[in-house]
Design a protein around this motif. Sequence first.
Motif, PDB file in Angstrom:
ATOM      1  N   THR A 194     -79.883 -30.824  73.040  1.00 60.07           N
ATOM      2  CA  THR A 194     -79.323 -32.102  72.578  1.00 60.07           C
ATOM      3  C   THR A 194     -80.227 -33.291  72.917  1.00 60.07           C
ATOM      4  O   THR A 194     -79.864 -34.430  72.655  1.00 60.07           O
TER       5      THR A 194
ATOM      6  N   GLU B  69     -81.190 -35.731  70.072  1.00 59.08           N
ATOM      7  CA  GLU B  69     -80.044 -36.542  69.663  1.00 59.08           C
ATOM      8  C   GLU B  69     -79.793 -37.681  70.650  1.00 59.08           C
ATOM      9  O   GLU B  69     -79.544 -38.830  70.250  1.00 59.08           O
ATOM     10  N   TRP B  70     -79.883 -37.373  71.945  1.00 64.10           N
ATOM     11  CA  TRP B  70     -79.646 -38.405  72.956  1.00 64.10           C
ATOM     12  C   TRP B  70     -80.789 -39.423  73.014  1.00 64.10           C
ATOM     13  O   TRP B  70     -80.557 -40.605  73.280  1.00 64.10           O
TER      14      TRP B  70
ATOM     15  N   ASP C 144     -82.503 -40.460  70.415  1.00 67.10           N
ATOM     16  CA  ASP C 144     -82.222 -41.372  69.299  1.00 67.10           C
ATOM     17  C   ASP C 144     -81.094 -42.341  69.660  1.00 67.10           C
ATOM     18  O   ASP C 144     -81.148 -43.532  69.332  1.00 67.10           O
ATOM     19  N   TYR C 145     -80.082 -41.817  70.320  1.00 67.53           N
ATOM     20  CA  TYR C 145     -78.948 -42.666  70.717  1.00 67.53           C
ATOM     21  C   TYR C 145     -79.397 -43.768  71.667  1.00 67.53           C
ATOM     22  O   TYR C 145     -79.090 -44.948  71.463  1.00 67.53           O
TER      23      TYR C 145
END
Length: 520
Positions: free
Chosen positions: A286, A289-290, A292-293
Amino acid sequence: MENNEKKLQDLTALCKNRGFIFPSSEIYGGLRSAYDYGPLGVELKRNIMNEWWNEMVYMREDVVGLDASIIMHPQVWKSSGHLAGFSDPLVDCKICKERFRADKAPTAEEGEDIVISFPDKGKAKAALEYIKNTFDIELERKGKSLHGAKADHRGYKCPCCGASGQFLSEERQFNLMFRSFLGPVDPMEEIAQKIEQGKLQDLSGRELREEIQKSVDPSTVYLRPETAQAMFVQFQNIQRTMSMKVPFGIAQIGKSFRNEITTRYFIFRSCEFEQMEMEFFCKPDTAKEWLDYWKDKRLGWWQKYANTPENFKLRQHEESELAHYADNCYDIEYNFPWGWDELEGVASRTDYDLKKHESGSGKKLQYRDPETNEAYHPYVIEPAAGATRGVLAFLNDALCVDEIPDSKGVPQKRTVLRLHPRLAPYKVAILPLLRKEGMPEKAREVAKMFFESGINARYDEVNAIGKRYRRHDEIGTPYCLTIDGETLENNTVTIRDRDTTKQERISIEEAVQIVRDKLK
């Protein structure tokens, strides 16, 4: 560019003249790269850090805080790689005497014509003569620059004057960590005594170095060059005691120390600075994804407090730029007076740090999923921001000169610091119109209301009311409350907005709540 440089000069002058930032130890001539934050500077910096902490810790369930020791076990820095690798290639320019990092210098192709530039013709003439006498090379002077030199195989030139080739020293490694000694006995003093007593006179140079190292090592400690490592070292303690489930983060604000080769641009690059860092531990699959967050989340945070949000941007690192522990990284950059430069890094550090400290300490630093019973080393996303750089960015963003009409309607220039109200050192100034007729007493009653409410207010009765307005415009106070003759009659005051200069009357009973609502 000239106007931008002037703005930095104006900003530096305002910081000193208005109590934001002073040169450290100024009465003794100052200390290069050291600054003291005055009454307004300390408030601005704390407000920035408080807003960061609110956003990163108080408003989330998945992040907790840490305040770790500045001095840590030296093995921490050996395991992390700082002792072996936290150094930079240092080069001295023989022409302008600038010291710079070779890996950060402007590039130049071998054999390329270079121009050596100076601030004035006098310096250019002196350098022309110095090069002829020292290097037996004749260059051509054109005004403030010298022509005819070539770049060498090293592929870079001095960032200050542009010199290259034989005008630069050889590279040498420069360790960025400050070293100190733990304990009441100075090992270097013991070595000096042995030398004075002739106990080491028969040793060769290599043997002497080994003897010094043997004496120094047991008590050697380092001032931390970053706050991050403590969060990795305490990963297991925090996860266990707080029952944290991956993904979760550990946040910390604190001072770090780097023995910088070059310090520049006021407080932008200094040897002692404040960091706001968070290590976010997540499942390896993940991490993208993190990342990008967090890169978007952090950019939005900076822009939220800015007058010109477009002066903040994201820049992804090229593969050649990535640190050895990172598989991806973004810089949040700000358009400073000298150009775009780093304000915060958001890096995907993989599981490098936890594995390194596990290997160095012999202690397991894994996370066991309570649902699947799977044990693994989490990946880490690290948003790491400079609080001191944040001070400089928000001051630069806020400083402007505009025109407002005086009492006769004639436009007058004023300097105004349009700081976001939540960042402003003082949220409200309490101003008695006159120092008589009971106005100061009433004003102090109003000031007390704000003091007791927890809103940072400033009682100010010095100078005419117009000068006081200008003073508070210049230090960024968003609201001024003026107590006048009408106040004594009907218990109302005028509230003045810093940015629009518009005024309206409000009741004293509502004043605290009105200001509180505006701050929201």
